[in-house]
Scaffold this motif. Structure first.
Motif, PDB file in Angstrom:
ATOM      1  N   ILE A  57     -15.068 -42.596  33.540  1.00 56.19           N
ATOM      2  CA  ILE A  57     -16.019 -41.511  34.333  1.00 56.19           C
ATOM      3  C   ILE A  57     -14.331 -40.085  34.743  1.00 56.19           C
ATOM      4  O   ILE A  57     -15.284 -39.399  34.075  1.00 56.19           O
ATOM      5  CB  ILE A  57     -15.821 -42.375  36.188  1.00 56.19           C
ATOM      6  CG1 ILE A  57     -17.258 -43.661  35.989  1.00 56.19           C
ATOM      7  CG2 ILE A  57     -16.294 -41.265  36.964  1.00 56.19           C
ATOM      8  CD1 ILE A  57     -17.096 -44.355  37.121  1.00 56.19           C
ATOM      9  N   THR A 117     -14.813 -27.618  33.394  1.00 58.07           N
ATOM     10  CA  THR A 117     -14.755 -26.229  32.220  1.00 58.07           C
ATOM     11  C   THR A 117     -15.284 -25.090  33.341  1.00 58.07           C
ATOM     12  O   THR A 117     -15.914 -24.096  33.349  1.00 58.07           O
ATOM     13  CB  THR A 117     -16.061 -26.530  31.466  1.00 58.07           C
ATOM     14  OG1 THR A 117     -15.371 -27.460  30.482  1.00 58.07           O
ATOM     15  CG2 THR A 117     -16.292 -25.900  30.706  1.00 58.07           C
ATOM     16  N   ARG A 118     -16.494 -25.569  34.853  1.00 55.62           N
ATOM     17  CA  ARG A 118     -17.528 -25.257  35.600  1.00 55.62           C
ATOM     18  C   ARG A 118     -16.264 -24.065  36.163  1.00 55.62           C
ATOM     19  O   ARG A 118     -16.548 -22.344  36.514  1.00 55.62           O
ATOM     20  CB  ARG A 118     -17.688 -26.101  36.976  1.00 55.62           C
ATOM     21  CG  ARG A 118     -18.492 -25.266  37.578  1.00 55.62           C
ATOM     22  CD  ARG A 118     -19.854 -26.567  38.237  1.00 55.62           C
ATOM     23  NE  ARG A 118     -20.138 -27.852  37.249  1.00 55.62           N
ATOM     24  CZ  ARG A 118     -21.436 -28.390  37.627  1.00 55.62           C
ATOM     25  NH1 ARG A 118     -21.286 -28.632  39.253  1.00 55.62           N
ATOM     26  NH2 ARG A 118     -22.005 -28.718  36.642  1.00 55.62           N
ATOM     27  N   LYS A 162     -13.954 -22.398  35.040  1.00 54.05           N
ATOM     28  CA  LYS A 162     -13.223 -21.901  34.008  1.00 54.05           C
ATOM     29  C   LYS A 162     -11.099 -22.391  34.639  1.00 54.05           C
ATOM     30  O   LYS A 162     -10.162 -21.270  34.194  1.00 54.05           O
ATOM     31  CB  LYS A 162     -13.062 -20.577  34.160  1.00 54.05           C
ATOM     32  CG  LYS A 162     -14.545 -20.388  33.392  1.00 54.05           C
ATOM     33  CD  LYS A 162     -15.672 -18.868  33.179  1.00 54.05           C
ATOM     34  CE  LYS A 162     -16.214 -18.824  32.128  1.00 54.05           C
ATOM     35  NZ  LYS A 162     -17.097 -20.050  32.969  1.00 54.05           N
ATOM     36  N   THR A 163     -11.018 -23.537  34.858  1.00 52.51           N
ATOM     37  CA  THR A 163      -9.835 -23.290  35.195  1.00 52.51           C
ATOM     38  C   THR A 163      -8.775 -24.701  33.793  1.00 52.51           C
ATOM     39  O   THR A 163      -9.684 -25.109  32.903  1.00 52.51           O
ATOM     40  CB  THR A 163      -9.431 -24.004  36.359  1.00 52.51           C
ATOM     41  OG1 THR A 163      -7.634 -23.639  36.168  1.00 52.51           O
ATOM     42  CG2 THR A 163      -9.800 -25.239  36.056  1.00 52.51           C
ATOM     43  N   GLY A 164      -7.845 -25.235  33.748  1.00 54.54           N
ATOM     44  CA  GLY A 164      -7.455 -26.152  32.647  1.00 54.54           C
ATOM     45  C   GLY A 164      -6.692 -27.327  33.303  1.00 54.54           C
ATOM     46  O   GLY A 164      -7.130 -28.129  35.019  1.00 54.54           O
ATOM     47  N   LEU A 165      -7.203 -28.631  32.209  1.00 56.76           N
ATOM     48  CA  LEU A 165      -7.154 -29.573  32.300  1.00 56.76           C
ATOM     49  C   LEU A 165      -6.374 -30.546  31.473  1.00 56.76           C
ATOM     50  O   LEU A 165      -6.553 -30.075  29.917  1.00 56.76           O
ATOM     51  CB  LEU A 165      -8.960 -29.566  31.887  1.00 56.76           C
ATOM     52  CG  LEU A 165      -8.699 -31.876  32.160  1.00 56.76           C
ATOM     53  CD1 LEU A 165      -8.505 -32.143  33.230  1.00 56.76           C
ATOM     54  CD2 LEU A 165     -10.369 -31.700  32.168  1.00 56.76           C
ATOM     55  N   THR A 166      -5.427 -31.129  31.929  1.00 56.79           N
ATOM     56  CA  THR A 166      -4.025 -31.429  31.203  1.00 56.79           C
ATOM     57  C   THR A 166      -4.707 -33.353  30.637  1.00 56.79           C
ATOM     58  O   THR A 166      -4.729 -33.544  32.251  1.00 56.79           O
ATOM     59  CB  THR A 166      -3.163 -31.242  31.055  1.00 56.79           C
ATOM     60  OG1 THR A 166      -2.507 -30.501  30.687  1.00 56.79           O
ATOM     61  CG2 THR A 166      -1.656 -31.685  30.071  1.00 56.79           C
ATOM     62  N   ALA A 167      -4.972 -33.762  29.738  1.00 57.42           N
ATOM     63  CA  ALA A 167      -5.681 -35.134  29.726  1.00 57.42           C
ATOM     64  C   ALA A 167      -4.327 -36.205  29.911  1.00 57.42           C
ATOM     65  O   ALA A 167      -3.202 -35.874  28.997  1.00 57.42           O
ATOM     66  CB  ALA A 167      -6.522 -35.348  28.696  1.00 57.42           C
ATOM     67  N   ARG A 201     -12.752 -38.889  32.613  1.00 64.51           N
ATOM     68  CA  ARG A 201     -12.430 -38.394  31.412  1.00 64.51           C
ATOM     69  C   ARG A 201     -13.796 -37.745  31.079  1.00 64.51           C
ATOM     70  O   ARG A 201     -13.765 -36.738  30.632  1.00 64.51           O
ATOM     71  CB  ARG A 201     -11.791 -39.066  30.688  1.00 64.51           C
ATOM     72  CG  ARG A 201     -10.598 -39.930  30.571  1.00 64.51           C
ATOM     73  CD  ARG A 201     -10.474 -40.634  29.162  1.00 64.51           C
ATOM     74  NE  ARG A 201      -9.077 -40.013  28.653  1.00 64.51           N
ATOM     75  CZ  ARG A 201      -8.941 -40.480  27.329  1.00 64.51           C
ATOM     76  NH1 ARG A 201      -9.477 -41.255  26.723  1.00 64.51           N
ATOM     77  NH2 ARG A 201      -7.871 -39.345  26.591  1.00 64.51           N
ATOM     78  N   SER A 202     -15.109 -38.040  32.490  1.00 66.98           N
ATOM     79  CA  SER A 202     -16.076 -37.495  31.427  1.00 66.98           C
ATOM     80  C   SER A 202     -16.269 -36.688  32.292  1.00 66.98           C
ATOM     81  O   SER A 202     -16.621 -35.310  32.212  1.00 66.98           O
ATOM     82  CB  SER A 202     -17.449 -38.618  31.803  1.00 66.98           C
ATOM     83  OG  SER A 202     -18.502 -37.832  31.857  1.00 66.98           O
ATOM     84  N   PRO A 220     -13.621 -32.936  32.746  1.00 70.16           N
ATOM     85  CA  PRO A 220     -14.158 -30.938  32.479  1.00 70.16           C
ATOM     86  C   PRO A 220     -14.981 -30.541  32.451  1.00 70.16           C
ATOM     87  O   PRO A 220     -15.020 -28.907  32.079  1.00 70.16           O
ATOM     88  CB  PRO A 220     -13.671 -32.331  30.720  1.00 70.16           C
ATOM     89  CG  PRO A 220     -13.803 -33.916  30.770  1.00 70.16           C
ATOM     90  CD  PRO A 220     -13.462 -34.345  32.440  1.00 70.16           C
ATOM     91  N   ARG A 221     -15.706 -31.176  32.934  1.00 73.53           N
ATOM     92  CA  ARG A 221     -17.043 -30.353  33.451  1.00 73.53           C
ATOM     93  C   ARG A 221     -16.434 -29.251  34.655  1.00 73.53           C
ATOM     94  O   ARG A 221     -17.007 -28.689  34.896  1.00 73.53           O
ATOM     95  CB  ARG A 221     -18.344 -32.287  33.836  1.00 73.53           C
ATOM     96  CG  ARG A 221     -19.002 -31.866  33.929  1.00 73.53           C
ATOM     97  CD  ARG A 221     -20.117 -31.719  32.253  1.00 73.53           C
ATOM     98  NE  ARG A 221     -21.402 -31.089  32.793  1.00 73.53           N
ATOM     99  CZ  ARG A 221     -22.757 -31.525  32.084  1.00 73.53           C
ATOM    100  NH1 ARG A 221     -22.491 -32.301  31.147  1.00 73.53           N
ATOM    101  NH2 ARG A 221     -23.160 -29.983  32.806  1.00 73.53           N
ATOM    102  N   VAL A 223     -23.581 -37.380  35.606  1.00 73.95           N
ATOM    103  CA  VAL A 223     -22.274 -36.341  35.535  1.00 73.95           C
ATOM    104  C   VAL A 223     -22.839 -35.470  36.823  1.00 73.95           C
ATOM    105  O   VAL A 223     -22.352 -35.042  36.836  1.00 73.95           O
ATOM    106  CB  VAL A 223     -22.297 -36.255  33.702  1.00 73.95           C
ATOM    107  CG1 VAL A 223     -22.851 -35.527  33.460  1.00 73.95           C
ATOM    108  CG2 VAL A 223     -20.629 -35.523  34.132  1.00 73.95           C
ATOM    109  N   GLU A 224     -24.032 -35.012  36.705  1.00 75.39           N
ATOM    110  CA  GLU A 224     -24.756 -33.748  37.347  1.00 75.39           C
ATOM    111  C   GLU A 224     -24.670 -34.139  38.876  1.00 75.39           C
ATOM    112  O   GLU A 224     -23.880 -32.794  39.775  1.00 75.39           O
ATOM    113  CB  GLU A 224     -25.735 -33.200  36.855  1.00 75.39           C
ATOM    114  CG  GLU A 224     -26.503 -32.928  35.725  1.00 75.39           C
ATOM    115  CD  GLU A 224     -27.132 -33.997  34.719  1.00 75.39           C
ATOM    116  OE1 GLU A 224     -26.855 -35.513  35.255  1.00 75.39           O
ATOM    117  OE2 GLU A 224     -28.527 -33.821  34.379  1.00 75.39           O
TER     118      GLU A 224
END
Lengths: 399, 262
Positions: free
Chosen positions: A168, A178-179, A181-186, A170-171, A174-175, A142-143
């Motif tokens: 992959i 979040t980084r 600071k925006t929206g993510l819709t699953a 979905r992992s 969101p990272r 992930v990193e």
């Protein structure tokens, strides 16, 4: 402090909002309407209030300058060099959105030891494929992957990012959201775009039987994940004009607390529970040898064969193939029941299937109460022709 | 080792439906329970504690009624429990939820391992776990379906990649999300229920956090907005076909093709 505010002069305490709230988030405290923590801001109470007394408090979020962000970026997922087919479906949707905006659709390919993968992606008509090919990226961790995607976003500033809703995707997604600071819709099922570049994202919400339309009005990039087989892959273009852009990030940014020790291909598990497509056989099937026909249809549709309890008692199937209260519950994308009358016990195990086709010669069979498509006919007349048609392919017109 | 498990109270049933005439959500089944995947997360933590020693803390964000699931965590074997409860947390999307939970974690203390269920049954996004890891700047491994081994410094797990299984080693501090294959959760024990009956559940609000900026939490901290909600278009529309075997086969075929099953 509340997100929804009540105009207490207009409010006559009719409590229609209290009744309408599906989350029990509204109470009457000291003759006043109060919202509690369960509020999901679904806004149903606003619509239900006959006095128009409820309104949404302003959030006063600052908006980014949306003009700084252009184009659609598709995360081209690959594992062991194999590009996941959801990538092409996302490119198809991405192109549609980009065309509406008059902007580009691009893909980012992350991994190591690429061969023709980027060319193949160009073949689907993207404007650019950004390729990050570095040894640290050989396996998904992930990193490092997040560091690369971050680099790509900062360089190219896409307004929309589409990611496959895979393990992959979905992992990783969101990272990144979040980084930034925006929206993510699953798991979006419908995507469209407004003139002002706001992405319209529709997905099942609050548990499944309701759809929500979600936007990210003040943040960029806007991110969405989409499951495999929800969108349509575009036809390959004849003379791709897109470019391959080689990118890289400094190796120091690619360290990770995760090391991949081993990757093993999964053995094929013959489970009806996870099957996307199920062909279910019932007592309408007269002889055991006829099960072959159903099995053939299941194979053709990449599905699994399931049975009802009477067939288990006949010994025509094994327990792990049984659907119903005494067997397994299934929730496939498609189930075709063949010669099944639809006992309550059976229906309890399959009524949540996304799409139900039922073939039965008895028009009063109770299976037709739950079927989306009821086919009143003799399975021995219908199935052989259906199997033939699926094998032939093509389209039948004028039906 | 110090383990923290994030849990959530979800509606008992997924059968929330929209009344087609009024457009109102039917509020049947607002009974709640612990998100089923979280039971596996708690069990994973308890088994690791049994092997390595340490403490298991359960954390949730929600209304004060979420006490029920914290108590359930106690009855399974958790050592401490926290609820993040504040009206200013309401209306949070996954980013704001992740931020709130991460703020809670920072307040509570330092942990070797954070465990989440792979997703919740009401939101189904699977986004909050990775979001917490990002905010805390620790690695995460999602969809863990087997714990292979644990030492003081790292964890070896298998993760489900749909077509393959990966064996992965991750060093602490880290976050993992677990699937239902990872173990069989124990049942809450009556003995534990009696023992833990008087245990205090600590309630934290925004005022307890290091970052008290309201715009980072709840609706204000949520980049996504729900514009409208509506019943699914395919709300049990029934189509019945009759005809010859050939016609019926053709109708089925065309529909399957349209739906991309062939």
């Amino acid at each position: 402090m509340s997100l929804l505010s009540v105009d207490y002069i207009k409010c006559n305490l009719c409590q229609k909002c209290v009744e309408a709230c599906p989350f029990a988030a509204i109470d009457v405290i000291d003759d006043k309407i109060e919202f509690n923590e369960a509020c999901k801001v679904c806004k149903i109470c606003i619509k239900q209030c006959p006095e128009g007394a409820i309104s949404l408090a302003e959030t006063n979020q600052k908006s980014v300058n949306k003009d700084e962000y252009t184009g659609v970026l598709v995360f081209a997922e690959q594992v062991e060099g194999e590009v996941h087919p959801v990538t092409y479906e996302l490119i198809g949707k991405g192109k549609e959105l980009a065309d509406k905006l008059g902007q580009d659709v691009n893909a980012v390919l992350i991994g190591h030891g690429f061969d023709k993968q980027a060319e193949n992606i160009l073949g689907y008509g993207v404007n650019n494929v950004y390729v990050y090919d570095q040894p640290e990226l050989a396996h998904y961790r992930v990193e490092p992957y997040a560091a690369v995607l971050e680099d790509c976003i900062q360089k190219f500033k896409p307004t929309i990012i589409l990611v496959g809703a895979t393990s992959i995707g979905r992992s990783l997604a969101p990272r990144i959201s979040t980084r930034f600071k925006t929206g993510l819709t699953a798991d979006c099922t419908v995507l469209d775009v407004k003139e002002n570049t706001d992405l319209i994202q529709i997905r099942p919400a609050f548990g499944g039987n309701i759809m929500a339309q979600i936007i990210t009005p003040k943040h960029r990039p806007q991110m969405a994940t989409v499951r495999y087989k929800v969108m349509t892959a575009p036809a390959e273009v004849e003379n791709p004009t897109g470019k391959i852009v080689i990118c890289s990030v400094d190796g120091s940014k690619l360290s990770s607390g995760v090391s991949v020790l081993q990757v093993t291909k999964k053995p094929q598990v013959d489970s009806i529970v996870d099957a996307d497509v199920i062909i279910a056989a019932g007592r309408g099937v007269r002889e055991e040898k006829d099960m072959k026909m159903l099995f053939e249809l299941a194979e053709l549709l990449n599905g699994k064969l399931a049975v009802t309890r009477p067939l288990i008692e006949n010994g025509w199937g094994s327990y792990h193939q049984q659907i119903g209260l005494s067997g397994r519950s299934v929730r496939p994308k498609l189930i075709i029941t063949v010669g099944i009358s639809g006992s309550v016990q059976f229906v309890a195990g399959m009524k949540n299937a996304e799409c139900i086709f039922a073939i039965n010669s008895d028009p009063t069979a109770s299976i037709f109460n739950v079927a989306h498509y009821g086919i009143v006919g003799d399975l021995y007349e219908v199935l052989p022709r259906l199997i033939e048609q699926v094998k032939e392919g093509g389209t039948i017109d004028a039906l | 080792m110090d383990i923290l498990v994030c849990i959530k109270q979800v509606p008992e049933t997924n059968e929330v439906e929209v009344d087609e005439k009024t457009g109102v959500l039917k509020r049947d089944g607002i009974d709640s329970k612990m998100n089923p995947y979280d039971l596996y997360a708690i069990e994973t933590a308890l088994q690791l504690k049994e092997e390595q020693g340490g403490r298991v803390t359960v954390l949730t964000m929600g209304p004060p009624q979420a006490e029920e699931i914290i108590r359930e965590g106690f009855m399974m074997g958790a050592d401490a429990g926290y609820i993040l409860s504040d009206r200013r947390f309401a209306g949070a999307d996954t980013l704001a939820t992740g931020y709130t939970l991460a703020s809670g974690v920072k307040k509570i203390g330092e942990f070797d391992l954070l465990i989440c269920g792979m997703q919740t049954t009401d939101g189904d996004t699977a986004q909050v776990g990775p979001a917490i890891a990002e905010i805390l700047q620790i690695p995460h491994v999602a969809y863990v379906n087997k714990i292979e081994g644990v030492t003081e410094t790292n964890l070896t797990v298998q993760k489900d990649m749909a077509d393959s299984i990966e064996r992965v080693e991750v060093s602490f501090p880290a976050l993992i999300t677990v699937t239902k294959e990872v173990n069989q959760p124990r049942l809450p024990s009556f003995k534990r229920k009696l023992e833990t009956r008087d245990w205090e559940i600590k309630m934290l609000t925004l005022d307890d956090f290091a970052d008290r900026k309201e715009e980072h939490y709840g609706l204000k901290g949520s980049p996504t907005q729900v514009e409208r909600i509506f019943p699914p278009e395919s709300n049990v529309e029934k189509t019945t076909w009759e005809g010859s075997g050939e016609e019926l086969a053709g109708l089925i075929y065309n529909k399957l093709k349209e739906m991309k099953f062939v």
